[in-house]
Scaffold this motif. Structure first.
Motif, mmCIF file in Angstrom:
data_model
loop_
_atom_site.group_PDB
_atom_site.id
_atom_site.type_symbol
_atom_site.label_atom_id
_atom_site.label_comp_id
_atom_site.label_asym_id
_atom_site.label_seq_id
_atom_site.Cartn_x
_atom_site.Cartn_y
_atom_site.Cartn_z
ATOM 1 N N ASN A 1 38.862 -40.561 6.023
ATOM 2 C CA ASN A 1 37.900 -41.257 6.893
ATOM 3 C C ASN A 1 37.024 -42.267 6.140
ATOM 4 O O ASN A 1 35.942 -42.617 6.609
ATOM 5 C CB ASN A 1 36.993 -40.256 7.624
ATOM 6 C CG ASN A 1 37.781 -39.308 8.511
ATOM 7 O OD1 ASN A 1 38.761 -39.713 9.144
ATOM 8 N ND2 ASN A 1 37.376 -38.042 8.543
ATOM 9 N N VAL A 2 37.485 -42.719 4.968
ATOM 10 C CA VAL A 2 36.736 -43.729 4.209
ATOM 11 C C VAL A 2 37.574 -45.000 4.139
ATOM 12 O O VAL A 2 38.618 -45.020 3.476
ATOM 13 C CB VAL A 2 36.399 -43.240 2.795
ATOM 14 C CG1 VAL A 2 35.696 -44.339 2.008
ATOM 15 C CG2 VAL A 2 35.538 -41.987 2.841
ATOM 16 N N PRO A 3 37.165 -46.082 4.807
ATOM 17 C CA PRO A 3 37.923 -47.338 4.729
ATOM 18 C C PRO A 3 37.787 -47.978 3.349
ATOM 19 O O PRO A 3 36.881 -47.656 2.580
ATOM 20 C CB PRO A 3 37.273 -48.207 5.811
ATOM 21 C CG PRO A 3 35.894 -47.653 5.972
ATOM 22 C CD PRO A 3 35.990 -46.182 5.681
#
Length: 206
Positions: A102-104
């Motif tokens: 969930n970390v771009p």
């Protein structure tokens, strides 16, 4: 091997971030000198020809270990050039970065820049490319963990760092000004040990 080749191609095609842009290097020099003095006071067990320097177990440990060898860069400036290099060359590096869940990518770059992300193999490769110096990662037995990755930088003085196999780096400072000779010795010993192991494996299979 193919992935390593593609990664090296990516590095060769990057638009390099400047190590010396922004603040003057004079303030970095003094902060670096102070960190080296405090690090010397915390030295722990040694590896052949090197003194191991215990560093805080935080997200900055690799950058601290590398900065011990640099009089014109501190942790924030090293983080900045890694972040800028990634940001300027996203197309080259996307397939080599394992993003946290969930970390771009852009958030990861911001975390590197702000100090909220620890450094690993990709950051080491980028730093070697920017500094044009080998960053030699040693384990507790003095074995080089990234021997293939340092080959193209061997003409320049090496930077030694210690990795504990868990996610932490400590500093390694030379006991004498003989970095190239020590690296050659470590490589020779490692190659000889590998050759002996291969010979024993052949004999045992006969």
């Amino acid at each position: 091997a193919e992935k390593e080749r593609k990664f090296q191609t990516a590095l060769e095609n990057t638009v390099n971030a400047s190590l010396f842009s922004g603040d003057s290097s004079q303030s970095n020099f003094f902060s670096n000198s102070a960190s080296m003095q405090s690090a010397h006071a915390e030295s722990s067990s040694d590896i052949q020809g090197l003194s191991r320097i215990s560093l805080p177990k935080d997200d900055h440990c690799l950058y601290r270990a590398v900065s011990l060898y640099l009089f014109d860069a501190d942790v924030p400036s090293l983080r900045l050039i890694v972040a800028k290099t990634l940001e300027n060359n996203l197309d080259y590096f996307l397939e080599f970065i394992q993003l946290p869940q969930n970390v771009p990518m852009q958030q990861l770059i911001e975390n590197i820049r702000s100090g909220n992300e620890w450094a690993g193999e990709v950051e080491i490769q980028i730093l070697m490319h920017i500094l044009q110096r080998p960053i030699v990662v040693l384990d507790n037995n003095g074995k080089i963990r990234n021997q293939a990755g340092i080959e193209q930088y061997l003409a320049q003085p090496p930077i030694f760092v210690y990795y504990d196999d868990v996610n932490h780096y400590d500093g390694l400072l030379l006991n004498e000004n003989n970095g190239r000779e020590l690296l050659e010795q470590l490589q020779l010993e490692q190659n000889n040990a590998a050759s002996a192991s291969n010979r024993n494996a052949v004999i045992s299979n006969q």
